[in-house]
Design a protein around this motif. Structure first.
Motif, PDB file in Angstrom:
ATOM      1  N   ALA A 189       0.827  -1.205   0.000  1.00 24.08           N
ATOM      2  CA  ALA A 189       0.000   0.000   0.000  1.00 24.08           C
ATOM      3  C   ALA A 189       0.863   1.258   0.000  1.00 24.08           C
ATOM      4  O   ALA A 189       0.486   2.277  -0.601  1.00 24.08           O
ATOM      5  N   LEU A 190       2.010   1.209   0.660  1.00 19.47           N
ATOM      6  CA  LEU A 190       2.912   2.363   0.690  1.00 19.47           C
ATOM      7  C   LEU A 190       3.446   2.676  -0.699  1.00 19.47           C
ATOM      8  O   LEU A 190       3.471   3.833  -1.130  1.00 19.47           O
ATOM      9  N   LEU A 191       3.882   1.639  -1.419  1.00 21.97           N
ATOM     10  CA  LEU A 191       4.385   1.864  -2.770  1.00 21.97           C
ATOM     11  C   LEU A 191       3.266   2.363  -3.681  1.00 21.97           C
ATOM     12  O   LEU A 191       3.461   3.286  -4.476  1.00 21.97           O
ATOM     13  N   ALA A 192       2.080   1.783  -3.552  1.00 18.84           N
ATOM     14  CA  ALA A 192       0.947   2.239  -4.356  1.00 18.84           C
ATOM     15  C   ALA A 192       0.612   3.691  -4.046  1.00 18.84           C
ATOM     16  O   ALA A 192       0.321   4.491  -4.953  1.00 18.84           O
ATOM     17  N   GLY A 193       0.681   4.068  -2.772  1.00 11.40           N
ATOM     18  CA  GLY A 193       0.405   5.445  -2.382  1.00 11.40           C
ATOM     19  C   GLY A 193       1.439   6.416  -2.896  1.00 11.40           C
ATOM     20  O   GLY A 193       1.117   7.561  -3.261  1.00 11.40           O
ATOM     21  N   LEU A 194       2.678   5.976  -2.947  1.00 11.63           N
ATOM     22  CA  LEU A 194       3.736   6.815  -3.509  1.00 11.63           C
ATOM     23  C   LEU A 194       3.522   7.013  -5.006  1.00 11.63           C
ATOM     24  O   LEU A 194       3.649   8.123  -5.534  1.00 11.63           O
ATOM     25  N   LEU A 195       3.165   5.941  -5.686  1.00  8.74           N
ATOM     26  CA  LEU A 195       2.984   6.004  -7.135  1.00  8.74           C
ATOM     27  C   LEU A 195       1.778   6.846  -7.538  1.00  8.74           C
ATOM     28  O   LEU A 195       1.799   7.508  -8.582  1.00  8.74           O
ATOM     29  N   LYS A 197      15.720  -0.603 -10.635  1.00 17.11           N
ATOM     30  CA  LYS A 197      16.264  -1.703 -11.431  1.00 17.11           C
ATOM     31  C   LYS A 197      15.297  -2.890 -11.517  1.00 17.11           C
ATOM     32  O   LYS A 197      15.363  -3.665 -12.470  1.00 17.11           O
ATOM     33  N   GLN A 198      14.414  -3.005 -10.556  1.00 18.23           N
ATOM     34  CA  GLN A 198      13.401  -4.062 -10.608  1.00 18.23           C
ATOM     35  C   GLN A 198      12.116  -3.580 -11.274  1.00 18.23           C
ATOM     36  O   GLN A 198      11.092  -4.266 -11.238  1.00 18.23           O
ATOM     37  N   GLU A 199      12.181  -2.372 -11.868  1.00 19.04           N
ATOM     38  CA  GLU A 199      11.110  -1.806 -12.693  1.00 19.04           C
ATOM     39  C   GLU A 199       9.796  -1.615 -11.926  1.00 19.04           C
ATOM     40  O   GLU A 199       8.713  -1.689 -12.483  1.00 19.04           O
ATOM     41  N   LYS A 200       9.909  -1.329 -10.639  1.00 17.27           N
ATOM     42  CA  LYS A 200       8.726  -0.989  -9.853  1.00 17.27           C
ATOM     43  C   LYS A 200       8.415   0.503  -9.950  1.00 17.27           C
ATOM     44  O   LYS A 200       7.257   0.914  -9.804  1.00 17.27           O
ATOM     45  N   VAL A 201       9.458   1.322 -10.130  1.00 20.03           N
ATOM     46  CA  VAL A 201       9.314   2.755 -10.354  1.00 20.03           C
ATOM     47  C   VAL A 201      10.344   3.145 -11.407  1.00 20.03           C
ATOM     48  O   VAL A 201      11.254   2.375 -11.736  1.00 20.03           O
TER      49      VAL A 201
END
Length: 436
Positions: A289-295, A341-345
């Motif tokens: 949820a934190l990564l989704a909220g950042l994005l 590098k893992q293409e998440k952002v």
């Protein structure tokens, strides 16, 4: 004094990378172009194709001085920050004495001016002595140049106290920055209340202790018009509340730490207090949820919450060790390696979250790489891989759960206000042209 940075690369505004050179005149970026070989310069630094970025900004760190010099000092903390690529840091007020009056603030600014190698913007406390009993003079401390107001490390426990602080801050154009934690439902916890607390038989900190206070505070911010910033968001419920508040037009912003983005409670295998931080590492769904909220922009940017402690303090295990880990020297390479590098952002997103976005939220004239702006510059080597080794940190604090992690993207040159404050001399040749 003019310095030319040659053979660099920079990010384009949309996407991609292009070759560039930068001419610095004293503390200002005078020119940026593909080729500045015709320009006169007193020294030339060959960047050898490495990436040039705006100096990083961290609005949440602990320098411990005055009063905690065995953990960190303004000098060692800012040297560590410079090595991590940071040119602006904002220091929390949980020191001894607390910066809560004119005398302590004058003394703090004097020490910063004497010892800091980069820009330090200090916070003032909301309450005297961080005790939650008597408010500081927000108007006077704002006029003295304090960055914002926080009792970081402890939550403001009563709504009437926070309401009064927000009213005064709003009238002064100041920001209230909150460590959100309702002490009545913390239950002396030391880890997240979940799988790890059960496995290690440790008291847990419920997610509700954070989110319930954020819910209270966003309504107070709406009532007062105050800019309210949430420190180190850690739970999915907190993300949901902040998202709803933003949709309602409330002036709320938020940050997330690298450790909450890259780890969760499952990362904790043993009673190792290098994993003890507040808020704690939460469940996997909170991390997601934190990564989704950042994005999606619910969370505005990334801050490290760099919190150094002495080694003997952290050896006491979860029950007795202090909360906190260091982060200034590891933040960018960790985030680049395990998110970009893992293409998440994207790299553009990461750079914005540690430069442009914090500057925008707090109206700072930094965080950009443009002509006629202050020469705060960070150069990173995206290709070279290395191993994080805590014994090599410039920070006095070695308390990190990321020791021995493999990373790429380490900063190799940091320039603050036109001055080289960190350089990996193996990477660069500095050519002096005066008198040649």
């Amino acid at each position: 004094m003019k310095t030319r940075l040659k053979n660099a690369k920079r990010l384009l505004e949309t996407s991609g990378i292009e070759a560039c050179e930068v001419l610095i005149n004293n503390n200002i970026i005078e020119k940026i172009d593909r080729d500045l070989s015709a320009e006169q310069a007193d020294e030339i630094i060959d960047l050898k194709g490495n990436l040039i970025l705006p100096g990083f900004i961290d609005v949440h760190i602990h320098l411990r001085e005055p009063g905690g010099e065995h953990k960190e000092t303004i000098k060692t903390g800012t040297e560590a920050a410079a090595r991590g690529g940071f040119t602006t840091v904002c220091a929390m007020p949980n020191t001894n004495p607390v910066p809560d009056n004119e005398a302590s603030v004058h003394a703090l600014f004097a020490k910063i001016n004497e010892d800091a190698v980069i820009r330090v913007l200090p916070y003032a406390a909301i309450t005297k002595g961080l005790k939650g009993e008597e408010r500081t003079d927000i108007k006077t401390l704002t006029e003295m140049g304090m960055f914002a107001f926080t009792d970081d490390g402890v939550g403001i426990q009563t709504a009437d106290f926070m309401l009064a602080a927000m009213k005064e801050a709003s009238a002064c154009g100041a920001s209230i920055v909150a460590h959100c934690e309702d002490n009545s439902i913390v239950y002396n916890g030391v880890v997240h209340d979940g799988e790890v607390s059960n496995r290690l038989n440790l008291p847990g900190i419920p997610s509700l202790s954070e989110s319930v206070q954020i819910a209270r505070d966003v309504l107070l911010a709406e009532a007062t018009g105050c800019h309210y910033h949430v420190c180190h968001v850690s739970t999915k419920e907190s993300v949901r509340i902040i998202r709803d508040a933003k949709r309602a037009g409330i002036n709320v912003t938020a940050e997330v730490t690298p450790h909450h983005l890259l780890m969760n409670e499952g990362s904790i295998m043993t009673d190792d207090a290098n994993y003890k931080m507040n808020p704690p590492l939460r469940a996997a769904e909170d991390q997601q949820a934190l990564l989704a909220g950042l994005l999606d922009g619910t969370i505005d940017f990334i801050a490290t919450d760099h919190a150094p402690h002495a080694a003997d303090e952290k050896e006491k295990g979860f029950l007795h060790a202090p909360f906190g880990i260091v982060g200034l020297e590891t933040a960018f390479p960790l985030l680049y390696t395990y998110l970009v590098k893992q293409e998440k952002v994207t790299l553009h997103q990461l750079v914005e979250w540690i430069t442009v976005k914090p500057a925008k939220v707090f109206n700072l004239p930094y965080g950009v790489l443009e002509e006629n702006r202050v020469a705060d510059i960070t150069v990173v080597n995206l290709e070279r891989e290395s191993i994080i080794q805590k014994e090599n940190f410039l920070s006095k604090g070695k308390n990190t759960p990321f020791d021995r992690w493999k990373v790429a993207g380490s900063p190799v040159l940091t320039i603050s206000e036109g001055n080289v404050v960190y350089i990996n001399e193996e990477d660069f040749h500095v050519q002096t042209t005066i008198g040649s």
